[in-house]
Motif scaffolding. Structure first.
Motif, short mmCIF file in Angstrom:
data_model
loop_
_atom_site.label_atom_id
_atom_site.label_comp_id
_atom_site.label_asym_id
_atom_site.label_seq_id
_atom_site.Cartn_x
_atom_site.Cartn_y
_atom_site.Cartn_z
N ALA A 16 4.79 -6.27 -15.55
CA ALA A 16 3.67 -5.52 -16.66
C ALA A 16 2.52 -6.49 -17.03
O ALA A 16 1.47 -6.20 -17.00
CB ALA A 16 4.47 -5.15 -17.88
N GLU A 17 2.85 -7.97 -17.04
CA GLU A 17 1.87 -8.87 -17.36
C GLU A 17 0.79 -9.18 -16.48
O GLU A 17 -0.07 -9.75 -16.43
CB GLU A 17 2.60 -10.08 -17.91
CG GLU A 17 3.19 -10.03 -19.25
CD GLU A 17 4.11 -11.04 -19.74
OE1 GLU A 17 5.00 -11.04 -20.72
OE2 GLU A 17 4.12 -12.00 -18.98
N LEU A 18 1.19 -8.74 -15.11
CA LEU A 18 0.37 -8.88 -14.04
C LEU A 18 -0.30 -7.64 -13.72
O LEU A 18 -1.65 -7.40 -13.58
CB LEU A 18 1.10 -9.37 -12.71
CG LEU A 18 0.00 -9.48 -11.56
CD1 LEU A 18 0.48 -10.64 -10.76
CD2 LEU A 18 -0.10 -8.20 -10.66
N VAL A 19 0.55 -6.48 -13.78
CA VAL A 19 -0.04 -4.91 -13.41
C VAL A 19 -1.05 -4.52 -14.68
O VAL A 19 -2.25 -4.01 -14.10
CB VAL A 19 1.03 -4.12 -13.31
CG1 VAL A 19 0.85 -2.51 -13.35
CG2 VAL A 19 2.09 -4.28 -11.98
N THR A 150 -4.03 -16.53 -26.14
CA THR A 150 -2.51 -16.62 -25.89
C THR A 150 -1.75 -15.53 -26.43
O THR A 150 -2.22 -15.02 -27.63
CB THR A 150 -1.91 -17.92 -26.10
OG1 THR A 150 -2.20 -18.24 -27.39
CG2 THR A 150 -2.39 -18.91 -24.94
N SER A 151 -0.81 -14.91 -25.83
CA SER A 151 0.01 -13.86 -26.37
C SER A 151 1.48 -14.06 -26.14
O SER A 151 1.85 -14.89 -25.25
CB SER A 151 -0.32 -12.41 -26.05
OG SER A 151 -1.50 -12.02 -26.55
N ARG A 152 2.52 -13.21 -26.72
CA ARG A 152 3.85 -13.69 -26.66
C ARG A 152 4.68 -12.90 -25.62
O ARG A 152 5.59 -13.59 -25.12
CB ARG A 152 4.47 -13.58 -28.16
CG ARG A 152 3.94 -14.22 -28.96
CD ARG A 152 4.08 -13.72 -30.29
NE ARG A 152 4.19 -12.22 -30.62
CZ ARG A 152 4.45 -11.57 -31.70
NH1 ARG A 152 4.91 -12.17 -32.61
NH2 ARG A 152 4.19 -10.21 -31.57
N ALA A 153 4.07 -11.75 -25.32
CA ALA A 153 5.48 -10.92 -24.51
C ALA A 153 4.55 -9.59 -24.15
O ALA A 153 3.48 -9.39 -24.66
CB ALA A 153 6.47 -10.58 -25.48
N PRO A 154 5.30 -8.81 -23.20
CA PRO A 154 4.61 -7.73 -22.57
C PRO A 154 4.12 -6.58 -23.82
O PRO A 154 3.05 -5.89 -23.64
CB PRO A 154 5.71 -6.93 -22.01
CG PRO A 154 6.55 -8.02 -21.50
CD PRO A 154 6.43 -9.29 -22.49
N ASP B 15 6.54 2.03 -10.92
CA ASP B 15 6.30 1.16 -12.03
C ASP B 15 4.83 1.13 -12.51
O ASP B 15 4.78 1.20 -13.96
CB ASP B 15 6.95 -0.10 -11.64
CG ASP B 15 8.21 -0.05 -10.82
OD1 ASP B 15 8.14 0.64 -10.02
OD2 ASP B 15 9.00 -0.83 -11.35
N ALA B 16 3.84 0.75 -11.96
CA ALA B 16 2.63 0.53 -12.36
C ALA B 16 2.01 1.86 -12.93
O ALA B 16 1.30 1.83 -14.06
CB ALA B 16 1.61 0.16 -11.42
N GLU B 17 2.53 3.11 -12.53
CA GLU B 17 1.89 4.30 -12.93
C GLU B 17 2.37 4.58 -14.13
O GLU B 17 1.74 5.46 -14.98
CB GLU B 17 2.09 5.45 -11.97
CG GLU B 17 1.40 5.20 -10.57
CD GLU B 17 1.71 6.25 -9.53
OE1 GLU B 17 1.00 5.86 -8.33
OE2 GLU B 17 2.48 7.07 -9.50
N LEU B 18 3.69 3.93 -14.73
CA LEU B 18 4.01 4.39 -15.97
C LEU B 18 3.63 2.92 -16.94
O LEU B 18 2.85 3.59 -18.00
CB LEU B 18 5.53 4.18 -16.11
CG LEU B 18 6.08 4.56 -17.32
CD1 LEU B 18 7.53 5.31 -17.32
CD2 LEU B 18 6.60 3.23 -18.26
N VAL B 19 3.55 1.85 -16.50
CA VAL B 19 3.38 0.61 -17.08
C VAL B 19 1.87 0.78 -17.89
O VAL B 19 1.35 0.46 -18.81
CB VAL B 19 3.64 -0.60 -16.44
CG1 VAL B 19 2.96 -1.61 -16.99
CG2 VAL B 19 5.08 -0.81 -16.47
N TYR B 20 0.86 0.99 -16.65
CA TYR B 20 -0.61 0.93 -17.19
C TYR B 20 -0.74 2.00 -18.06
O TYR B 20 -1.51 1.40 -19.09
CB TYR B 20 -1.40 1.21 -15.80
CG TYR B 20 -2.89 0.81 -16.01
CD1 TYR B 20 -3.23 -0.55 -16.59
CD2 TYR B 20 -3.86 1.75 -16.22
CE1 TYR B 20 -4.56 -0.69 -17.04
CE2 TYR B 20 -5.06 1.44 -16.55
CZ TYR B 20 -5.34 0.30 -16.94
OH TYR B 20 -6.71 -0.24 -17.37
#
Lengths: 170, 170
Positions: A16-19, A150-154, B15-20
């Motif tokens: 998620a942190e990339l997407v 900076t941040s900590r988590a998703p 995954d990306a279609e939910l996460v985003y």
């Protein structure tokens, strides 16, 4: 031509942190570039999401980018073995360009040796590494110290990306 | 209290279609609610990303939501076996609330039988299902037909979410 936002990629990135930043900065009108040790190579996230790097660490420089995003997961442990990527972080800082790291991403800032006396957050596991690198650790959703965000988590992704956008859209 | 955006979740979501959308609507100030056949249950994406549903299909109704997002992957094949979720889609449409589906997500619109004569896009594999349900298929990154917003694939996420935000922020 749209301004470029670089995103570091290696095996076992936090998906998620990339997407999220990848699509978010496109939505805001930027060109997102996935930068890995190798270009045109598939890297999978720690949960399995597959992406293909756009360029290698040899084919990009700080001049090309308005911001560099460092997602977490285990990827930063691999990313910092690439001296060109560590140098890219140093160069971005020297040019006062936005450096944004989340979760284990701030390991890149530790290796680049640019956080002495600066306020930084991260995933709790690497708090000691932040402090040993001279950083002042703050347990907050997002910490902005000049060009370093900076941040900590998703769960912090919404405020993390908002803070980055605020800086690069100014 | 922040307005609620519902996101459907089942095994093998893209995954990306939910996460985003999940983080994007939080960033825009909405409360995002993951709705599955069961509440408090872990569902994994087709690439393995794990999320936990907030509520079950029995514990939510169209009155609670400003919009409903239907991510793709194989999840919609499972989601439409739940009659309460199909009814939720019908109810949202009857109330002219935003229904947004991407990739294989529009299968939910086919099962809800609400697309006759309406313009819709989807992943190419389900084009025939769209047309057999009476929809007018258009191969475009995002198609808006009143309250129904559809897109084709993860690469369309930036324009998909932008179109949804435009509608629900009005």
């Amino acid at each position: 031509m749209a301004k470029k936002v670089g995103i570091l990629v290696e095996y076992d990135f936090e998906d998620a942190e990339l997407v999220y930043p990848y699509y978010r900065f496109q939505e805001a009108g930027f060109n997102t570039v996935l930068i890995g040790p190798k270009g045109g190579t598939q890297y999978k996230g720690k949960h399995g999401y597959p992406v293909i790097s756009d360029v290698s660490s040899s084919d990009i420089s700080a001049q090309d980018l308005v911001a560099l995003i460092m997602p977490g997961g285990w990827a930063p442990d691999r990313l910092r073995r690439d001296k060109k990527l560590v140098q890219l972080v140093k160069d971005m800082d020297a040019q006062e360009k936005t450096l944004a790291a989340i979760c284990h991403g701030p390991w890149m800032l530790c290796s680049a040796k640019i956080i002495k006396g600066r306020h930084v957050t991260s995933f709790v596991a690497i708090k000691d590494d932040i402090e040993n690198a001279g950083g002042i650790f703050k347990n907050e959703p997002v910490v902005v110290d000049k060009n370093i965000i900076t941040s900590r988590a998703p769960r912090d992704l919404p405020v993390f990306c908002k803070a980055i956008l605020k800086q690069i859209q100014e």
